[in-house]
Design a protein around this motif. Structure first.
Motif, PDB file in Angstrom:
ATOM      1  N   GLU A 256       0.860  -1.178   0.000  1.00  0.00           N
ATOM      2  CA  GLU A 256       0.000   0.000   0.000  1.00  0.00           C
ATOM      3  C   GLU A 256       0.895   1.227   0.000  1.00  0.00           C
ATOM      4  OE1 GLU A 256      -3.978   1.908   0.546  1.00  0.00           O
ATOM      5  OE2 GLU A 256      -3.360  -0.117   0.013  1.00  0.00           O
ATOM      6  N   ARG A 272      -6.084   6.353   6.791  1.00  0.00           N
ATOM      7  CA  ARG A 272      -5.860   5.353   5.741  1.00  0.00           C
ATOM      8  C   ARG A 272      -4.989   4.217   6.256  1.00  0.00           C
ATOM      9  NH1 ARG A 272      -3.953   6.518  -0.497  1.00  0.00           N
ATOM     10  NH2 ARG A 272      -3.460   4.355  -1.060  1.00  0.00           N
ATOM     11  N   ARG A 276      -6.331   0.333   6.444  1.00  0.00           N
ATOM     12  CA  ARG A 276      -5.659  -0.723   5.673  1.00  0.00           C
ATOM     13  C   ARG A 276      -5.088  -1.798   6.582  1.00  0.00           C
ATOM     14  NH1 ARG A 276      -4.421  -4.356   3.116  1.00  0.00           N
ATOM     15  NH2 ARG A 276      -3.319  -4.471   1.115  1.00  0.00           N
TER      16      ARG A 276
END
Length: 283
Positions: A256, A272, A276
C-alpha cells in the motif's frame, strides 16, 4: 457521565507501563484477546527510556481503532545498546519480550515502523513462531542508497548530542503539510529547551549504524507470514521502488503506497493507515 466513569475507563482498558524481558520498556493499553505490538523507529532512542504511568491513557486514543480486539503494546528497544548492535542482537532481546507478551504460546501481530520494520522482518524470519502477521510501515528491506548520506549526518549530529537538528531534519522528511516547516523552526529555537534527552546518547548513533548496515533484501523469501508493506511514494529513506521490491519478493506480501506522502505516512495519513492495517489483520 460522571467523572468517576472517566477515572474508571483507563482501568477497563488495562493500561500499564514497565519493562519486559530483554530490557524493553513498554506501554500497554487495551484488554483485547489478541496482542498487537508496535515497534517504533530510531527516534525511540532519543527519549529517557521509561514511560510515565499515564502513558497508556495517552496511547489509547491513538490506537482506538484496534482496541475492540487487541491489547496494544508499544515496545521500545532496550537502553544501553551494545557496540555493533545488529539484527541478531535485536532478535535476541525482542524475542524474549514477545514471548512474554504472547505468554510463551501465542504468536502476536507486529507493526514495525521504519527501524522497527527492519527488526520486524528479522524477527519474522528468525523467530517465525512469535510473529503471526507483520506490517512493515515506512520501511523496506534496506535503506535507500541516496539516503545514506542523510543518515550519516544524523549520526554525526548524534555524536555531537545535537538532538534538535536530528528531530528537525526528520520532521522535514516525514511531513508534507505545514509541520514540515513549523516543526523544524520550533525544534531549533525554543524547542531545544523542552525536548526529551536520550537515556544513553550512544543508543542514537548505534541505532543509526544498525539502519545503515541492515540489508534483508536477499532473505525476503524466508518470511512466510502475511506481510503488509505500507509507505509513502515520496519517502526519502525507504523509497517507493524499495517498498515495491520488498512486497513483491515476500511470499505473502501486500503493498500500500500513499501518493504524495513521505516518511511519516503511517502518522500523517493515519486514517488510511489504520483502515488498511485493520483490513489486513482481520483476514
Amino acid at each position: 457521565m460522571g467523572s468517576s466513569d472517566t477515572l474508571l475507563k483507563p482501568l477497563t482498558l488495562g493500561t500499564d507501563t514497565g519493562e519486559l524481558p530483554g530490557g524493553h520498556p513498554y506501554v500497554k493499553t487495551g484488554s483485547g484477546s489478541r496482542s498487537l505490538v508496535i515497534m517504533p523507529g530510531f527516534g525511540d532512542a532519543m527519549f529517557a527510556g521509561s514511560y510515565p504511568p499515564f502513558a497508556g491513557m495517552a496511547l489509547a486514543p491513538y490506537v482506538a481503532r484496534y482496541l475492540d480486539e487487541y491489547t496494544v503494546y508499544v515496545l521500545s528497544r532496550p537502553r544501553g545498546l551494545p557496540a555493533g548492535y545488529d539484527a541478531d542482537d535485536a532478535v535476541a532481546t525482542h524475542a524474549r519480550a514477545l514471548e512474554a507478551i504472547g505468554d510463551s504460546s501465542d504468536a502476536v501481530d507486529v507493526i514495525g515502523i521504519s527501524m522497527g520494520g527492519l527488526i520486524g522482518q528479522a524477527l519474522a524470519r528468525k523467530e517465525p513462531d512469535l510473529v503471526d502477521r507483520l506490517v512493515v510501515a515506512n520501511s523496506a528491506c534496506r535503506l535507500d542508497d541516496d539516503a545514506r548520506s542523510t543518515v550519516r549526518q544524523f549520526e554525526r549530529d548524534a555524536r555531537e548530542h545535537d538532538w534538535a537538528s536530528i528531530r528537525s531534519k526528520l520532521a522535514t522528511a516525514m511531513f508534507t503539510d505545514g509541520r514540515a516547516m513549523v516543526y523544524p523552526l520550533v525544534l531549533q529555537t525554543a524547542g531545544r529547551m523542552f525536548q526529551p534527552r536520550p537515556a544513553d546518547p550512544a543508543d542514537v548513533w548505534r541505532s543509526l549504524e544498525f539502519i545503515l548496515e541492515f540489508d534483508g533484501c536477499d532473505e525476503l523469501a524466508a518470511i512466510d507470514q502475511p506481510t503488509l508493506v505500507f509507505g509513502g511514494e515520496r519517502d526519502p529513506f525507504f523509497t517507493a521502488p524499495l517498498a515495491r521490491k520488498t512486497a513483491a519478493e515476500l511470499p505473502n506480501g501486500e503493498l500500500e503506497l500513499v501518493a504524495g506522502a513521505k516518511h511519516g505516512a503511517f502518522h500523517e495519513r493515519k486514517w488510511r493507515f489504520d483502515s488498511r492495517v485493520r483490513s489486513f489483520l482481520e483476514r
